[in-house]
Design an enzyme around this catalytic site. Sequence first.
Site, PDB file in Angstrom:
ATOM      1  N   HIS A  17       0.832  -1.210   0.000  1.00  0.00           N
ATOM      2  CA  HIS A  17       0.000   0.000   0.000  1.00  0.00           C
ATOM      3  C   HIS A  17       0.862   1.253   0.000  1.00  0.00           C
ATOM      4  CE1 HIS A  17      -3.706   2.292   0.888  1.00  0.00           C
ATOM      5  NE2 HIS A  17      -2.897   3.069   1.575  1.00  0.00           N
ATOM      6  N   GLU A  18       1.814   1.301   0.918  1.00  0.00           N
ATOM      7  CA  GLU A  18       2.664   2.495   1.010  1.00  0.00           C
ATOM      8  C   GLU A  18       3.569   2.618  -0.214  1.00  0.00           C
ATOM      9  OE1 GLU A  18       1.902   4.610   3.114  1.00  0.00           O
ATOM     10  OE2 GLU A  18       0.633   3.323   4.354  1.00  0.00           O
ATOM     11  N   HIS A  21       1.783   4.552  -2.933  1.00  0.00           N
ATOM     12  CA  HIS A  21       1.883   6.006  -2.759  1.00  0.00           C
ATOM     13  C   HIS A  21       3.270   6.506  -3.167  1.00  0.00           C
ATOM     14  CE1 HIS A  21      -1.966   6.305  -0.805  1.00  0.00           C
ATOM     15  NE2 HIS A  21      -1.607   5.572   0.233  1.00  0.00           N
TER      16      HIS A  21
END
Length: 362
Positions: A17-18, A21
Amino acid sequence: MSVLAAIAVLAVLIFVHELGHFMAARLQGIHVNRFSIGFGPILWKYQGPETEYALRGFPLGGFVGFPDDDPESTIPPDDPNLLRNRPILDRAIVISAGVIANLIFAYFLLVGQVATVGVQDINYEPGVLIADVVTDNSAAERAGLEAEDIILAAAGRDLGRSPKAIQAFKKAIETHPQQTIQLQVQREEQILTLDITPDRSEDGQGIIGVRLAPNGKIVRRRADNLFGALASGAAEFQEISVLTAQGFAQLIRNFSETADQVSGPVAIVAIGADIAKSDAGNLFRFAALISINLAIINILPLPALDGGQLAFLAIEGVRGKPLPTHIQDGVMQTGLMLLLGLGIFLIIRDTAQLDWVQKLLE
């Protein structure tokens, strides 16, 4: 080891997820000064040319930091590569990239399962298996049903060899409250005929007090080739996504009745550990399910989540200018405190419900 495997699954999903980003920002030339997995004290860190990479003590979250509001940053406030100075579309891509990364990763996890260990399936045999019988004077106990019995027919209807057999049996019971119906039962090598009178539940439906299971042997089916794996993975992905979205919709519609079904990180790790013990191959599907859940949760328009930041961008697009900083900060900080409070509550509740904790409390 099974607990560590479950924690590792969560840590990988947070990392993905990170990383979404982070990559969305860096590929657009946007400054990123921190990439952290976990919260709390730093266990390890590496300072790159621009970004600090860190592992922290509590691996149940993570964040990507931008120098926009860092008082120690030496980047000029009007630098066009600061996130806040980019057009709305660029910022929306960065904010939504974590959700997109989780969805893509879930799909390829399912493709990997289909291609390697295979997808769990059932070779159905006739009827429905009685997995357990409630012994508190239930209708099933009064009728003489026993665990491991196989119901072949109910109310004159043959249940057949089908994944719909359980639903057919449930319907026969639910539509005959306080009415005697006949069951054809296989018990080991014998075929029995039993009469049963379902009790009436509070909602007026028939109940007999049993736990049901499909009657059949569990098998694993692997794809024959890459194209088959991609197609089967897509079908699995669609099924899990639809069921997850329906679950969230039901939670929102009937929150008071379904709120106790919400699980925190402790319960998720416990479930993952049980799966790793029984069949490690199912960790693929477990990880895909959690990854899809993370994506859906994060896209909800709630403060402190990706969806909340996208909502601010949408408001900015309509107004032609962003909301005042103090309003955004207030909303985000309030949302963060509520999420942290919910997280702490779920951790305490789920920990108290663990078997070994229950034994200590007895």
